[in-house]
Design a protein around this motif. Structure first.
Motif: not given
Length: 599
Positions: A144-165
């Motif tokens: 099973v997979v959790v997909t990752m990336m970094d967001l463009p500068p200034g974007c918030k709300g996903a793709h941080d450690v809390a989101f993946y958890e």
């Protein structure tokens, strides 16, 4: 003290091929390298799935199931052979119905698969549940997979450690059975610190026994640092590739990573330097005739701000190269930033990465948000599942108007199950009408590849392999002869010799404009009107919706082009009557080509 054993999956023959060659490598050309890899001690391969499944039918005249069977014969019964599946898409072009997902698992188990890496680009756990259950039903390992990336500068709300958890906890709460967990960063944009904290979080949550691995690409230049961070965080496995399909848009090279862990407590799969070097030498010899696009070997510093996966980047640049508008590549990449920002933060991995690319391409070619790519539009409207954050309401409204669809929160599987074209019965009927045997394999090929799958099964698919500096095909010997081409209004005589002979180009005397070749003449004209409609992008005429004499309203579609794997409507610039249609279905058109006229 013994070193920690790290499982290495060799991605050369799936993701490596996809990231460098757009998946277009013939099996007879690379099978000797598979033998060399096995002799080097590699026991875990990615050998199919993803876009590499369809590329065999689309471009190589090869059957992916036959390729998988022969791969298994070469490496033996004990080797872990892994495929990539896109959740409810599996390896299909679109969301699959439940019966098609079940058929996918049945066939891939039948044809030698040990492990299925199962991901959803939106990290919508609903999209993993049924497909994961089917994987286990047929006796394969489910990664099973959790997909990752970094967001463009200034974007918030996903793709941080809390989101993946949060995503990982949803997987656990769903009761979904899995044998291992992968964090997949197809664009290679996650920064090393986030990788370390994410792997450490997962290790604490899952305990010491769960196998955790990281997949990334070198596209953004931080892959080795991310792998080292993952190992420090507690990962058990990483994905690597072998030259000449390593680095750049692909995974880091096996030799590079072996060098990076010198002096550490990590044992990379028990691999030996000299054996790996022999394998890579054999591999390079196998692929020496293949054209490697220069962008496949480079780190692109703009990618962290506009996350484009390596596996999609070269496929897209090759299409632009073929279309003659590669100079617009940097503009399209720049335009991706806004597309990601306003699209709900789905991870840039297939199919979402292609949605991002297509929308960015449309924004560059036609003007910002003048057209909505069907895939991107359906994504923001909810037809592929829940995006990590709500998309921009303005874009949602625009998509609803352009595509004439209402937003939905319904389970995509339920939507797919109601679609007749996603049933086995539908495709069985199509095969019968085409005179093709309705085996389970043929049914899945047709359903997953649509009209191109039918063309393959009828022996009518093209062979498009890039060797040397340009595309070559088995039909290239039939192209020998004399041709006249026009470049910037000047005529040249081109003599093409059979085989590897030289191509001679000589200017010719100008001829009257009326003496154009048949290919330049209108295909279905009844007399030109005053209002001309020209192609704004290279492409292929997919559908012609209006005939001469028919009335059209402003903005109404006259025809549909296919370009960059998307449908592009050619709309009437004003109300009027179609005076002429200047092209035919399946015509290839260049930018600026006259398509139709109005009165």
């Amino acid at each position: 003290m013994a070193k920690k054993y790290i499982d290495i999956m060799d991605t050369s023959f799936r993701d490596g091929f996809q990231s460098v060659f757009g998946g277009r490598v013939l099996m007879e050309d690379f099978f000797p390298a598979v033998e060399a890899a096995r002799e080097a001690g590699i026991t875990h391969f990615e050998f199919g799935g993803g876009a590499r499944f369809q590329s065999l039918f689309f471009y190589l005249r090869e059957n992916a199931f036959e390729m998988m069977d022969r791969f298994r014969e070469i490496v033996g019964p004990e080797v872990n052979l892994q495929v990539l599946a896109r959740g409810i898409n599996t390896v299909m072009l679109d969301t699959g119905s439940r019966e098609m997902i079940d058929l996918f698992a049945k066939l891939f188990a039948r044809h030698g698969t040990t492990t299925v890496r199962n991901f959803d680009a939106l990290n919508d756990v609903r999209n993993l549940e049924y497909s994961g259950a089917c994987v286990k039903k047929y006796g394969m390992n489910h990664e099973v997979v959790v997909t990752m990336m970094d967001l463009p500068p200034g974007c918030k709300g996903a793709h941080d450690v809390a989101f993946y958890e949060k995503v990982l906890r949803r997987i656990l709460e769903s009761g979904l059975e899995f044998d291992s967990l992968a964090f997949k960063d197809a664009s290679g944009t996650s920064n090393p610190n986030k990788v370390f904290e994410t792997i450490r979080m997962a290790r604490k949550l899952l305990g010491a026994q769960t196998h955790i691995r990281l997949h990334t690409h070198e596209t953004a230049g931080v892959s080795v640092a991310c792998y080292l961070a993952a190992l420090e965080g507690g990962a058990n496995g990483i994905d690597l590739a072998a030259a000449p399909v390593s680095g750049g848009t692909s995974q880091p090279d096996i030799l590079t990573m072996m060098h990076a862990v010198k002096g550490t407590d990590y044992d990379l799969g028990g691999l030996e330097l000299n054996k790996v070097r022999k394998y890579q030498q054999r591999f390079k010899a196998c692929l020496k005739e293949y054209f490697i696009p220069p962008e496949a070997t480079r780190v692109n510093p703009i990618i962290p701000f506009a996350p484009m996966p390596g596996g999609a980047l070269t496929a897209n640049t090759q299409m632009m190269r073929d279309a003659g508008n590669l100079e617009k590549f940097d503009e399209v990449i720049e335009a991706m930033t806004e597309v990601v920002e306003r699209g709900g933060y789905g991870t840039s991995v297939t199919p979402v990465s292609q949605f991002y690319w297509q929308q960015a391409y449309a924004n560059v070619i036609f003007g910002p948000w003048k057209q909505i790519s069907p895939g991107y539009g359906r994504m923001v409207l909810g037809y592929f599942g829940r995006t990590p954050v709500a998309p921009d309401p303005e874009i949602v409204e625009l998509a609803a108007n352009k595509l004439k669809l209402e937003p939905t929160t319904e389970n995509p599987l339920d939507i797919a199950d109601r679609d007749e074209k996603k049933t086995i019965a539908y495709w069985k009927k199509i095969l019968e009408e085409e005179g093709i045997e309705a085996t389970e394999e043929n049914l899945f090929i047709a359903a997953s590849c649509d009209r191109k799958g039918i063309a393959f099964l009828k022996g009518e698919s093209p062979l498009m392999v890039r060797k040397g500096s340009q595309t070559t095909t088995k039909e290239s010997i039939e192209m020998a002869g004399n041709y006249t081409v026009i470049v910037d209004g000047k005529r040249y005589s081109v003599q093409v010799a059979e085989g590897e002979g030289s191509i001679e180009v000589q200017p010719t005397e100008a001829k009257p404009e009326a003496d154009t070749s048949a290919a330049e003449k209108p295909k279905a004209s009844t007399g030109k009107g005053k209002i001309e409609i020209h192609a704004q992008t290279p492409g292929t005429v997919w559908k012609i919706l209006k005939k001469p004499g028919e009335h059209v309203d402003e903005g109404e579609a006259i025809m549909v082009l296919e370009a960059m794997k998307m449908e592009i409507e050619v709309a009437a610039p004003m109300q009027g009557t179609v005076a002429s249609i200047e092209v035919a279905q399946n015509d290839s058109v260049e930018e600026g080509r006259l398509l139709a006229t109005l009165e």
